[in-house]
Design an enzyme around this catalytic site. Structure first.
Site, PDB file in Angstrom:
ATOM      1  CD  GLN A  17      -3.199  -0.963   2.098  1.00 32.20           C
ATOM      2  OE1 GLN A  17      -3.869  -0.104   2.274  1.00 32.20           O
ATOM      3  NE2 GLN A  17      -3.443  -2.067   2.702  1.00 32.20           N
ATOM      4  CB  CYS A  20      -0.799   6.772   4.314  1.00 30.86           C
ATOM      5  SG  CYS A  20       0.708   7.878   3.801  1.00 30.86           S
ATOM      6  CE  LYS A  66      -6.316   4.114  12.652  1.00 28.92           C
ATOM      7  NZ  LYS A  66      -5.955   3.792  13.964  1.00 28.92           N
ATOM      8  CB  ALA A  86       6.982   3.571   9.170  1.00 29.73           C
ATOM      9  CB  CYS A  99       4.826  10.828   6.636  1.00 31.06           C
ATOM     10  SG  CYS A  99       3.895  11.543   5.170  1.00 31.06           S
TER      11      CYS A  99
END
Length: 438
Positions: free
Chosen positions: A78, A200, A346, A349, A381
């Site tokens: 994803q 994300c 969420k 990582a 991120c």
């Protein structure tokens, strides 16, 4: 002449070794000293979190019956959906199979869990088969709720100027086609994030930046209006990052509306309706990137496992302790990945850091010991700000920036190496994580 080249090679090596904190392994279970047990462990969900948990548990335990339950045969990488939706990678880049990551000795049941019964210590699949457990790891992920937006249907993605990278590899590719057509002509581009928790949370910002860059590269930026609608009064949950994004948006002429949540869409008229503190507001668009509300899957929401009160109750997130990831009311239940009701985490990582903690507590309890392992909220991120540049933003529960490479990669700088980590180094480390090796 050789010095810049050597430095670039060194940074590439560094990126491959530890992309966004993914490969920096916490010192948890030692596979050389397996714990003998006959414990029954059920893992609900075979996405990134479920597969990583299965791999680590199978390495740490000798004799355990580990059952992994998930109906989906395909495995989706994803973190790569943004790259597919940006024309950087093909749809096939993010697709593999679940079975290839299931470790030897772990039983894969290709069904969905229909019922969670923590009192009876069992889960029931859609076929009616019950699986009893001594320990349960919930890794079901979350559900994308496109149907909660009036007029929005999944089949619309890629049509009538509507994009959404989250749905699937095919829809991410369809989104790229729609966005590319918009970048060729200009017009009004509308971007947003939902009013719910989401996976994300940087992706809505990335896609806004990327679209803006494509417009500029194709000479259409002066003919375009780019509008970002934030669901609250900030652009990012970490204040210093939010301010940096605000400054970049201002520099690039990206308009920002705060406290706007998408309520409805009219594909024929190309009008999006947003809820605002003052009522509803209509926004016309030539291209819109729709990110749906997200919440826990229905079997979780209908079980005793979600938070009963507080910020995460309405969406059904699992009631776990934010440090140990152990369920607050059912001590033999753990939640990892997107389903966990914790303040951060969420992302893929975060899974890398959550799973070893949960596994360590399970293994310690089986061995008659206690574990002091804690998840501190680490989230990463790689925030793409233009093609070829990204900011590697890493932070924790306290909104502290926690860079993995201090002195090498500045977290709020738009860097080429951060772009390389996102587009090249992250996937190999992700695969290693699934196999319990990173």
């Amino acid at each position: 002449m050789d010095q810049p080249l050597n430095r670039r090679r060194a940074l590439l090596t560094l990126g491959a070794a530890g992309a966004a904190g993914i490969a920096l392994t916490p010192g948890i279970a030692n596979a050389a000293n397996k714990v003998k047990t006959t414990a029954r462990i059920v893992i609900a969900g075979a996405g990134a979190a479920g597969l990583a948990a299965a791999s680590r548990l199978s390495e740490a335990l000798d004799g355990a019956k580990i059952t992994l339950i998930d109906a989906r045969k395909e495995h989706f990488y994803q973190p790569g959906f943004t790259l597919v939706g940006s024309g950087i990678k093909p749809a096939g880049y993010v697709v593999s199979t679940t079975a290839e990551y299931v470790p030897a000795g772990v039983e894969l049941v290709q069904e969905r869990v229909a019922e969670f019964d923590p009192e009876g210590k069992k889960v029931v699949t859609e076929s009616g088969e019950a699986h009893a457990y001594d320990f349960l790891v919930v890794a079901t992920g979350m559900k994308l709720e496109y149907g909660l937006i009036e007029g929005m249907e999944e089949d619309l993605i890629g049509k009538n100027g509507i994009g959404s990278i989250y749905h699937s590899p095919a829809k991410a590719e369809a989104t790229w086609q729609a966005m590319s057509a918009f970048a060729d002509k200009g017009g009004r581009g509308v971007f947003l994030r939902p009013g719910t928790e989401m996976k994300c949370a940087g992706a809505p910002l990335k896609y806004t930046f990327i679209t803006d860059d494509y417009l500029s590269r194709r000479g259409q930026r002066s003919k375009a209006e780019v509008v970002y609608n934030s669901n609250n009064k900030a652009l990012f949950s970490v204040p210093i990052v939010s301010e940096k994004v605000r400054m970049l948006f201002q520099e690039r002429g990206i308009q920002v509306n705060y406290e706007r949540v998408l309520k409805a869409i009219d594909p024929g008229k190309r009008i999006a309706t947003f809820n605002t503190p003052a009522g509803t507001e209509e926004q016309g668009y030539d291209f819109i990137h729709v990110i749906p509300p997200m919440r826990a899957p229905e079997p979780i929401r209908n079980s005793p496992l979600p938070w009963q009160t507080g910020a995460w109750a309405a969406e059904g997130w699992l009631e776990v302790d934010k440090g140990t990831l152990r369920h607050v009311r059912y001590r033999n239940v753990f939640g990892v990945g997107d389903i966990s009701g914790v303040p951060k985490g969420k992302t893929a990582a975060s899974v890398k850091w959550q799973v070893p903690v949960a596994v360590d507590h399970i293994v310690a309890e089986i061995a008659g010991k206690t574990s002091d392992a804690l998840y501190t909220g680490y989230t990463s991120c790689p925030l793409i700000t233009r093609l070829g540049r990204a900011m590697l933003v890493e932070f924790d529960y306290q909104n502290n920036l926690v860079p993995s490479f201090p002195g090498v990669i500045a977290p709020l700088e738009e860097l080429w190496i951060s772009w390389v980590m996102k587009t090249m180094a992250l996937k190999p480390t992700y695969i290693s994580m699934l196999r319990g090796r990173a």
